[in-house]
Design an enzyme around this catalytic site. Structure first.
Site, PDB file in Angstrom:
ATOM      1  N   HIS A   1     -10.091 -44.901 -45.228  1.00 32.93           N
ATOM      2  CA  HIS A   1      -8.725 -44.419 -44.996  1.00 32.93           C
ATOM      3  C   HIS A   1      -8.161 -44.033 -46.379  1.00 32.93           C
ATOM      4  CE1 HIS A   1      -4.383 -44.819 -44.120  1.00 32.93           C
ATOM      5  NE2 HIS A   1      -4.689 -44.775 -42.837  1.00 32.93           N
TER       6      HIS A   1
ATOM      7  N   ASP B   1     -11.175 -53.598 -46.681  1.00 31.90           N
ATOM      8  CA  ASP B   1     -10.024 -53.070 -45.963  1.00 31.90           C
ATOM      9  C   ASP B   1     -10.203 -53.510 -44.515  1.00 31.90           C
ATOM     10  OD1 ASP B   1      -8.275 -51.643 -44.437  1.00 31.90           O
ATOM     11  OD2 ASP B   1      -8.686 -49.701 -45.381  1.00 31.90           O
TER      12      ASP B   1
ATOM     13  N   GLN C   1      -8.348 -52.509 -39.631  1.00 26.53           N
ATOM     14  CA  GLN C   1      -8.796 -52.280 -38.247  1.00 26.53           C
ATOM     15  C   GLN C   1      -9.647 -53.419 -37.709  1.00 26.53           C
ATOM     16  OE1 GLN C   1      -7.650 -50.002 -36.346  1.00 26.53           O
ATOM     17  NE2 GLN C   1      -6.756 -48.575 -37.805  1.00 26.53           N
TER      18      GLN C   1
ATOM     19  N   LYS D   1      -0.584 -53.775 -36.905  1.00 26.71           N
ATOM     20  CA  LYS D   1      -1.761 -53.420 -36.097  1.00 26.71           C
ATOM     21  C   LYS D   1      -2.298 -54.635 -35.336  1.00 26.71           C
ATOM     22  CE  LYS D   1      -3.208 -49.859 -39.403  1.00 26.71           C
ATOM     23  NZ  LYS D   1      -2.879 -48.583 -38.780  1.00 26.71           N
TER      24      LYS D   1
ATOM     25  N   CYS E   1      -5.767 -39.791 -41.631  1.00 27.37           N
ATOM     26  CA  CYS E   1      -5.759 -40.235 -43.035  1.00 27.37           C
ATOM     27  C   CYS E   1      -7.175 -40.438 -43.543  1.00 27.37           C
ATOM     28  CB  CYS E   1      -4.944 -41.513 -43.226  1.00 27.37           C
ATOM     29  SG  CYS E   1      -3.218 -41.299 -42.824  1.00 27.37           S
TER      30      CYS E   1
HETATM   31  N1  PLP Z   1      -6.891 -48.824 -43.756  1.00 28.56           N
HETATM   32  C1  PLP Z   1      -7.241 -48.505 -42.511  1.00 28.56           C
HETATM   33  C2  PLP Z   1      -8.679 -48.610 -42.103  1.00 28.56           C
HETATM   34  C3  PLP Z   1      -6.268 -48.097 -41.594  1.00 28.56           C
HETATM   35  O1  PLP Z   1      -6.633 -47.772 -40.345  1.00 28.56           O
HETATM   36  C4  PLP Z   1      -4.926 -48.042 -42.009  1.00 28.56           C
HETATM   37  C5  PLP Z   1      -3.871 -47.551 -41.085  1.00 28.56           C
HETATM   38  O2  PLP Z   1      -4.118 -46.779 -40.189  1.00 28.56           O
HETATM   39  C6  PLP Z   1      -4.609 -48.380 -43.320  1.00 28.56           C
HETATM   40  C7  PLP Z   1      -5.614 -48.773 -44.168  1.00 28.56           C
HETATM   41  C8  PLP Z   1      -3.200 -48.328 -43.832  1.00 28.56           C
HETATM   42  O3  PLP Z   1      -2.401 -49.273 -43.200  1.00 28.56           O
HETATM   43  P1  PLP Z   1      -0.825 -49.309 -43.441  1.00 28.56           P
HETATM   44  O4  PLP Z   1      -0.332 -47.912 -43.192  1.00 28.56           O
HETATM   45  O5  PLP Z   1      -0.335 -50.292 -42.444  1.00 28.56           O
HETATM   46  O6  PLP Z   1      -0.604 -49.733 -44.850  1.00 28.56           O
END
Ligand code: PLP
Length: 416
Positions: free
Chosen positions: A131, A208, A211, A234, A374
């Site tokens: 992401h 990370d 998910q 999430k 993203c």
């Molecule tokens: N990393 C992953 C794999 C994500 O799916 C997301 C959000 O969709 C993020 C990071 C970023 O999360 P946040 O926007 O809650 O900071």
């Protein structure tokens, strides 16, 4: 708190749905079919009530007050931290730093740890399916420090080549930072092996887990990860609250990102010293209500049982993959075997633009996402500009997957 119903045979999605007020909504005159959980999850009554109770009965700032409300708010905020720590099996609750979300948690590491430990010529290993939140902060760090990013070889389904990965380490490898579950392909990465290989070379790992933590049991000590980032919204919690987990020695070696109230020991006119963890890394008034709401979300997930959540989603994912691949002209991305992945399903419908698919499904009350999610480098690797994406959670049902597949088939026919 109402205890959600789960049985040895799995969870009772119908009973769980009754805990989520928004799921009773109609959209365009149709019952809402909410399949955008990878973007954000819905909130159970227990979380909504926790926020309301805080604001209605003990709203106060924490840590500095001697009065009853402040003491209660402080106790609830710290209790939420302890519950999150138990949820991920952190060794200490001060290893849980509250942030705004995954993005802030990763930026905190890139600045607070990266600026101290990454220098000219150093390398950071990551994948092409990250992401942007786990990519852009490292590009910024690399530019600041004269370091470079190297990409771990993987196939188009997001399966990492572990042998090639193991050969990438050299004297200048400083960090490995990878997703534990792709937000596009659904691929679950072999996090424990990734950590084990990195540690042989003395290199720390950030996962990370935005998910993964909402959907699969994650035990940070068993994984051995040095940093783990995730978002409350999430995993049934409020927006604006998330977590950076870090092993104590790593958090100790970090500089704060935010200077200000709560994070200092002594402030003089020209210099200051920092207080202990976790407060050193939580400058300013935090999202008190958000943390308390996240604590309630964690309680809810634990009452259902994370293995039940995973099993339910696996069943639905298998079903969705089977139905979608039966629709002529639909291309599903990510691993074909549901056991290699979570319930994030990206797809392309014939030559129809994913935004048109999303709009048609929305007219039927079905909420999916369409776009690059993203993950622009991954879109380029897949050879598409965007995908449609349906993503599942504990309250989704097989009947909703039927609606999705029927809607997709209608979209295909409409544009044929
Ligand atoms: N990393 C992953 C794999 C994500 O799916 C997301 C959000 O969709 C993020 C990071 C970023 O999360 P946040 O926007 O809650 O900071």
């Amino acid at each position: 708190m109402a205890v959600p119903i789960s049985t040895a045979a799995g969870l009772d999605a119908a009973a769980i749905r009754a805990d989520f007020p928004v799921l009773a909504e109609q959209v365009h005159g149709r019952p809402l079919v909410y399949l955008d959980n990878a973007a954000t999850s819905q909130k159970p009554r227990a979380v909504i009530d926790a926020l309301q109770t805080y604001y209605e009965t003990y709203n106060a700032n924490i840590h500095r007050g001697l009065h009853a409300l402040s003491e209660r708010a402080t106790a609830e905020y710290e209790d939420a931290r302890a519950r999150v720590a138990r949820f991920i099996n952190a060794a200490h609750s001060h290893e849980v730093i509250f942030t705004r979300g995954t993005t802030e948690a990763i930026n905190l590491v890139a600045r607070g740890w990266g600026d101290e430990h990454v220098g000219e010529g150093d390398e950071i290993l990551l994948t092409e399916m990250e992401h942007h939140s786990n990519l852009v902060p490292w590009q910024m760090l690399a530019q600041r420090r004269g370091a470079s990013l190297r990409y771990i070889p993987m196939d188009a389904e997001g399966r990492i080549d572990l042998e090639a990965y193991a050969r990438m380490f050299g004297p200048q490898t400083r960090l490995v930072t990878v997703t534990q579950m792709s937000n596009v392909l659904g691929t679950i990465t072999p996090a424990a092996e990734i950590v084990q290989i990195a540690h042989v070379h003395g290199v720390p790992v950030l996962l990370d887990a935005a998910q993964s933590i909402p959907h699969v049991p994650v035990n940070v000590q068993e994984l051995g990860a040095d940093f783990v980032a995730f978002s409350g919204h999430k995993m049934l919690g409020p927006t604006g609250i998330g977590v950076l987990y870090g092993r104590e020695s790593f958090l100790d070696a970090m500089e704060p990102l935010f200077g200000g109230g709560s994070m200092i020991r002594v402030v003089q006119l020209h210099q200051s010293s920092w207080t202990e963890l976790p407060y050193k890394l939580e400058g300013g008034t935090p999202n008190i209500a958000g943390a308390i709401g996240l604590g309630a979300a964690v309680d809810y997930l634990q009452a259902v049982g994370m293995p039940n959540v995973t099993a339910h989603e696996l069943e639905l994912t298998e079903y969705a993959l089977a139905l979608l691949s039966d629709v002529d002209g639909v291309r599903v991305f990510g691993p074909p075997d549901a056991t290699d992945r979570g319930g994030v399903i990206s797809f392309y419908v014939g030559d129809v633009h994913p935004h048109d698919v999303g709009t048609l499904l929305d007219a039927e009350g079905i909420a999916v996402r369409a776009g690059h999610h993203c993950a622009q480098p991954l879109m380029r690797k897949l050879g598409v500009a965007a995908t449609a994406r349906a993503s599942l959670y504990l309250y989704n049902t097989a009947a909703e997957v039927d609606c999705l597949a029927a809607g997709v088939a209608r979209a295909m026919a409409f544009f044929a």
